[in-house]
Design a protein around this motif. Sequence first.
Motif, PDB file in Angstrom:
ATOM      1  N   LEU A 182       0.608  -1.117  -0.144  1.00 41.94           N
ATOM      2  CA  LEU A 182      -0.159   0.112   0.129  1.00 41.94           C
ATOM      3  C   LEU A 182       0.740   1.395  -0.176  1.00 41.94           C
ATOM      4  N   ALA A 183       2.177   1.346   0.682  1.00 42.55           N
ATOM      5  CA  ALA A 183       2.785   2.552   0.738  1.00 42.55           C
ATOM      6  C   ALA A 183       3.646   2.609  -0.642  1.00 42.55           C
ATOM      7  N   LEU A 184       3.894   1.462  -1.223  1.00 40.08           N
ATOM      8  CA  LEU A 184       4.502   1.704  -2.670  1.00 40.08           C
ATOM      9  C   LEU A 184       3.469   2.152  -3.567  1.00 40.08           C
ATOM     10  N   GLY A 185       2.221   1.516  -3.432  1.00 43.17           N
ATOM     11  CA  GLY A 185       1.076   2.063  -4.261  1.00 43.17           C
ATOM     12  C   GLY A 185       0.697   3.506  -4.052  1.00 43.17           C
ATOM     13  N   GLY A 186       0.757   3.847  -2.936  1.00 44.34           N
ATOM     14  CA  GLY A 186       0.359   5.571  -2.504  1.00 44.34           C
ATOM     15  C   GLY A 186       1.755   6.186  -3.113  1.00 44.34           C
ATOM     16  N   LEU A 187       2.890   5.895  -3.155  1.00 39.96           N
ATOM     17  CA  LEU A 187       4.024   6.779  -3.611  1.00 39.96           C
ATOM     18  C   LEU A 187       3.874   6.819  -5.002  1.00 39.96           C
ATOM     19  N   VAL A 188       3.466   5.716  -5.782  1.00 43.17           N
ATOM     20  CA  VAL A 188       3.433   5.631  -7.148  1.00 43.17           C
ATOM     21  C   VAL A 188       2.023   6.503  -7.621  1.00 43.17           C
ATOM     22  N   LEU A 189       1.157   6.498  -6.618  1.00 37.76           N
ATOM     23  CA  LEU A 189       0.016   7.480  -7.012  1.00 37.76           C
ATOM     24  C   LEU A 189       0.494   8.881  -6.474  1.00 37.76           C
ATOM     25  N   LEU A 190       1.081   9.101  -5.656  1.00 36.23           N
ATOM     26  CA  LEU A 190       1.387  10.334  -5.566  1.00 36.23           C
ATOM     27  C   LEU A 190       2.197  10.945  -6.630  1.00 36.23           C
ATOM     28  N   VAL A 191       3.169  10.175  -7.091  1.00 38.60           N
ATOM     29  CA  VAL A 191       4.038  10.608  -8.220  1.00 38.60           C
ATOM     30  C   VAL A 191       3.067  10.897  -9.400  1.00 38.60           C
ATOM     31  N   LEU A 192       2.212   9.924  -9.922  1.00 41.26           N
ATOM     32  CA  LEU A 192       1.361  10.107 -10.945  1.00 41.26           C
ATOM     33  C   LEU A 192       0.400  11.382 -10.681  1.00 41.26           C
ATOM     34  N   LEU A 193      -0.090  11.382  -9.322  1.00 37.72           N
ATOM     35  CA  LEU A 193      -1.023  12.558  -9.211  1.00 37.72           C
ATOM     36  C   LEU A 193      -0.302  13.931  -9.337  1.00 37.72           C
ATOM     37  N   VAL A 242       2.274  14.402 -11.313  1.00 39.40           N
ATOM     38  CA  VAL A 242       2.519  14.598 -13.014  1.00 39.40           C
ATOM     39  C   VAL A 242       0.943  14.810 -13.572  1.00 39.40           C
ATOM     40  N   ALA A 243       0.245  13.770 -13.308  1.00 40.81           N
ATOM     41  CA  ALA A 243      -1.023  13.976 -14.137  1.00 40.81           C
ATOM     42  C   ALA A 243      -1.790  15.006 -13.286  1.00 40.81           C
ATOM     43  N   LEU A 244      -2.103  15.136 -12.021  1.00 41.78           N
ATOM     44  CA  LEU A 244      -3.171  16.146 -11.647  1.00 41.78           C
ATOM     45  C   LEU A 244      -3.059  17.636 -12.263  1.00 41.78           C
ATOM     46  N   PRO A 245      -1.988  18.144 -12.345  1.00 41.37           N
ATOM     47  CA  PRO A 245      -2.287  19.473 -13.136  1.00 41.37           C
ATOM     48  C   PRO A 245      -2.592  19.537 -14.541  1.00 41.37           C
ATOM     49  N   ARG A 246      -2.350  18.164 -15.100  1.00 42.84           N
ATOM     50  CA  ARG A 246      -2.976  18.075 -16.604  1.00 42.84           C
ATOM     51  C   ARG A 246      -4.489  17.917 -16.547  1.00 42.84           C
TER      52      ARG A 246
END
Length: 180
Positions: free
Chosen positions: A135-146, A148-152
């Motif tokens: 879950l921590a790794l998934g959260g980190l990946v989600l954080l990185v994706l967000l 990068v992707a959230l502003p877009r």
Amino acid sequence: MSSHPSAPPASPDADLRETLDLLGTLMASVSDRVDAQTEALDRLSKTAAEARQAAFAARAQTDPKLFGDAIGEATRTGLAPATNTIREANALLLRGVELARTELKDAGKTKMELLKRLMAEYERLRWWRLRLPVLALGGLVLLVLLTVALPRLVALHPMGCWALGGEWGDYLNCCLFRRP
């Protein structure tokens, strides 16, 4: 009866008198002795009767049944309060033991319920502990994706574009950022 041969023979009355005197003296002496022995036998018989009475009295006084009954009665009456106190204490102890047994049984049930809850909590924590790294790794990946992707994604809408500091271009339907 004279022992002398030359003396004239004594008269038979004189010899008879002398014999009777001797017999009377002898009888008196024997009678005195018999009286003394009778008195001694009476004293001995009286002493024997007294000794027999004393023996019967001693036997009656040392009769174990008599003393056993007396001792038993004295024990019952003398020890009755202490015996009653001991009985009451025994009854209280028995009630205490029963209460303690009930309490221990209830405590055992409570302990088992608590152990079941602890085991369930342990299993739940173990489940989280096993999945936490994923879950921590998934959260980190989600954080990185967000990141990068959230502003877009936000910039896809005119209000989001304006909130990010850009300008919405109507002719291209996109968010434009100008460089200084």
